[in-house]
Design an enzyme around this catalytic site. Structure first.
Site, PDB file in Angstrom:
ATOM      1  N   LYS A  56      -0.859  50.033  17.173  1.00 35.16           N
ATOM      2  CA  LYS A  56      -1.861  49.849  16.113  1.00 35.16           C
ATOM      3  C   LYS A  56      -1.532  50.737  14.918  1.00 35.16           C
ATOM      4  O   LYS A  56      -1.653  50.319  13.764  1.00 35.16           O
ATOM      5  CB  LYS A  56      -3.267  50.167  16.659  1.00 35.16           C
ATOM      6  CG  LYS A  56      -3.774  49.121  17.645  1.00 35.16           C
ATOM      7  CD  LYS A  56      -5.075  49.532  18.322  1.00 35.16           C
ATOM      8  CE  LYS A  56      -5.460  48.543  19.419  1.00 35.16           C
ATOM      9  NZ  LYS A  56      -6.708  48.873  20.112  1.00 35.16           N
ATOM     10  N   GLN A 100     -10.354  53.874  21.935  1.00 35.79           N
ATOM     11  CA  GLN A 100      -9.522  53.025  22.776  1.00 35.79           C
ATOM     12  C   GLN A 100     -10.070  52.988  24.206  1.00 35.79           C
ATOM     13  O   GLN A 100     -10.426  54.023  24.782  1.00 35.79           O
ATOM     14  CB  GLN A 100      -8.070  53.553  22.755  1.00 35.79           C
ATOM     15  CG  GLN A 100      -7.066  52.674  23.456  1.00 35.79           C
ATOM     16  CD  GLN A 100      -6.856  51.313  22.779  1.00 35.79           C
ATOM     17  OE1 GLN A 100      -7.078  51.167  21.579  1.00 35.79           O
ATOM     18  NE2 GLN A 100      -6.437  50.328  23.544  1.00 35.79           N
ATOM     19  N   ASP A 123     -13.712  47.275  15.947  1.00 34.55           N
ATOM     20  CA  ASP A 123     -13.525  46.540  17.207  1.00 34.55           C
ATOM     21  C   ASP A 123     -14.616  45.485  17.397  1.00 34.55           C
ATOM     22  O   ASP A 123     -14.459  44.569  18.204  1.00 34.55           O
ATOM     23  CB  ASP A 123     -13.611  47.514  18.400  1.00 34.55           C
ATOM     24  CG  ASP A 123     -12.246  47.920  18.928  1.00 34.55           C
ATOM     25  OD1 ASP A 123     -11.282  47.159  18.744  1.00 34.55           O
ATOM     26  OD2 ASP A 123     -12.164  49.007  19.527  1.00 34.55           O
TER      27      ASP A 123
HETATM   28  N1  GUN Z   1      -8.365  48.303  25.171  1.00 28.60           N
HETATM   29  C1  GUN Z   1      -7.810  47.078  25.342  1.00 28.60           C
HETATM   30  N2  GUN Z   1      -8.079  46.286  24.290  1.00 28.60           N
HETATM   31  C2  GUN Z   1      -8.826  47.020  23.436  1.00 28.60           C
HETATM   32  C3  GUN Z   1      -9.395  46.750  22.166  1.00 28.60           C
HETATM   33  O1  GUN Z   1      -9.295  45.655  21.600  1.00 28.60           O
HETATM   34  N3  GUN Z   1     -10.087  47.775  21.592  1.00 28.60           N
HETATM   35  C4  GUN Z   1     -10.228  48.981  22.205  1.00 28.60           C
HETATM   36  N4  GUN Z   1     -10.940  49.930  21.569  1.00 28.60           N
HETATM   37  N5  GUN Z   1      -9.710  49.262  23.392  1.00 28.60           N
HETATM   38  C5  GUN Z   1      -9.010  48.285  23.997  1.00 28.60           C
END
Ligand code: GUN
Length: 302
Positions: A56, A100, A123
């Protein structure tokens, strides 16, 4: 359905187009002295989270979004994490904020996600934002569902009046996607069936579908005998398996049996190179949107 030019739906190409559009929006923000910024909080040592967070950050850099990662130790307390979220909520230089997942077991994900400022919740996991999405007025669409809608839009795959089967009812993919696709909106108006582990006679549902979204979390679960030859298959899964062509190495595969389905359906997304790149691009899009909203035209950082 109109002709879909490609049988293999190229998520990387769509993601590049999305990122190109974002560069234009970011340049426009730049004329006002604004650089969109995303802060990621990672707690503990989950190996997959380390990889995702790094990906990311790399993607942010590639389009001109400033990003920072705050890495907290595995033993962090609930209060320490809440204090960190609170500090970032108050920090005006932070436009997007995400924690995350998964979190270490002693931390309640719901409580932490609810503490994020809904205006910075790129998110789209805050209960308020989930509620808005369910009402048909989304503020932030979670990245994977948004990426899937963008793939359907790019390839002009219509949803209106079509039967869509969503395999899986997760809070991050299945639930929001089912809601969006059934909403009274240009990207919706579909008749959606959500199937899960307790669904009886699953194949009866999947064989009827114009679009099947495979988000079941099971490797190569969706096979050619389960779908109509006219179906479009969107594969959300991501699994690692031994690579038969390279002894000792691994490769990625999805929830759909790509090799078995190819040539037997109208179109499908590959893994890798399908939904994955679109998920990252959609997070970037949400971050730029957050920056635009938090600093509307007429305000300036200069
Ligand atoms: N863990 C797996 N996918 C995601 C996501 O899209 N956002 C977050 N914050 N954690 C994740």
């Amino acid at each position: 359905m109109p002709e879909i030019a490609a049988e293999v739906l190229d998520g990387r190409a769509v993601a590049e187009k999305v990122k190109e559009e974002l560069r234009g929006r970011i340049a426009h923000l730049g004329t006002r002295g604004l650089i969109p910024s995303l802060t990621l909080i990672r707690v503990g040592e989950d190996p997959a989270s380390r990889v995702y967070v790094r990906a990311k950050q790399k993607a942010c850099k590639a389009v001109g979004i400033t990003s920072a990662t705050i890495h907290l130790p595995e033993q962090s307390t609930r209060q320490e994490l809440l204090d960190q979220v609170d500090a970032l909520n108050r920090d005006k230089s932070v436009h997007g904020l995400l924690v995350q997942l998964p979190l270490p077991r002693h931390l309640a994900e719901d409580e932490i996600l609810s503490a994020i400022d809904p205006q910075k919740d790129v998110d789209g996991f805050h209960p308020l934002n989930i509620g808005l999405l369910c009402l048909g007025t989304p503020r932030f669409i979670p990245a994977t569902p948004l990426g899937i809608l963008k793939i359907l839009e790019f390839y002009q795959i219509p949803t209106e009046g079509r039967c869509v089967v969503v395999l899986g009812r997760s809070r991050t993919v299945g639930r929001p996607l089912a809601n969006l696709l059934s909403a009274k909106a240009s990207f919706g108006n579909a008749t959606v069936t959500v199937c899960h582990t307790l669904t009886r006679d699953l194949n009866r549902h999947t064989r009827e579908a114009d679009i099947v979204i495979a988000a079941a979390g099971s490797k190569r679960f969706l096979t050619a005998d389960m779908v109509s030859p006219d179906a479009v298959v969107i594969d959300v899964g991501i699994h690692r398996e031994p690579d038969p062509d390279r002894p000792g190495k691994t490769r990625l595969c999805g929830d759909a049996d790509f090799e078995g389905l190819k040539g037997r359906v109208r179109a499908l997304t590959p893994v890798p190179g399908g939904v994955g790149p679109m998920t990252v691009a959609s997070l970037l899009a949400n971050t730029v949107t957050a920056a635009e909203r938090l600093s509307p035209e007429g305000t300036s950082a200069l």
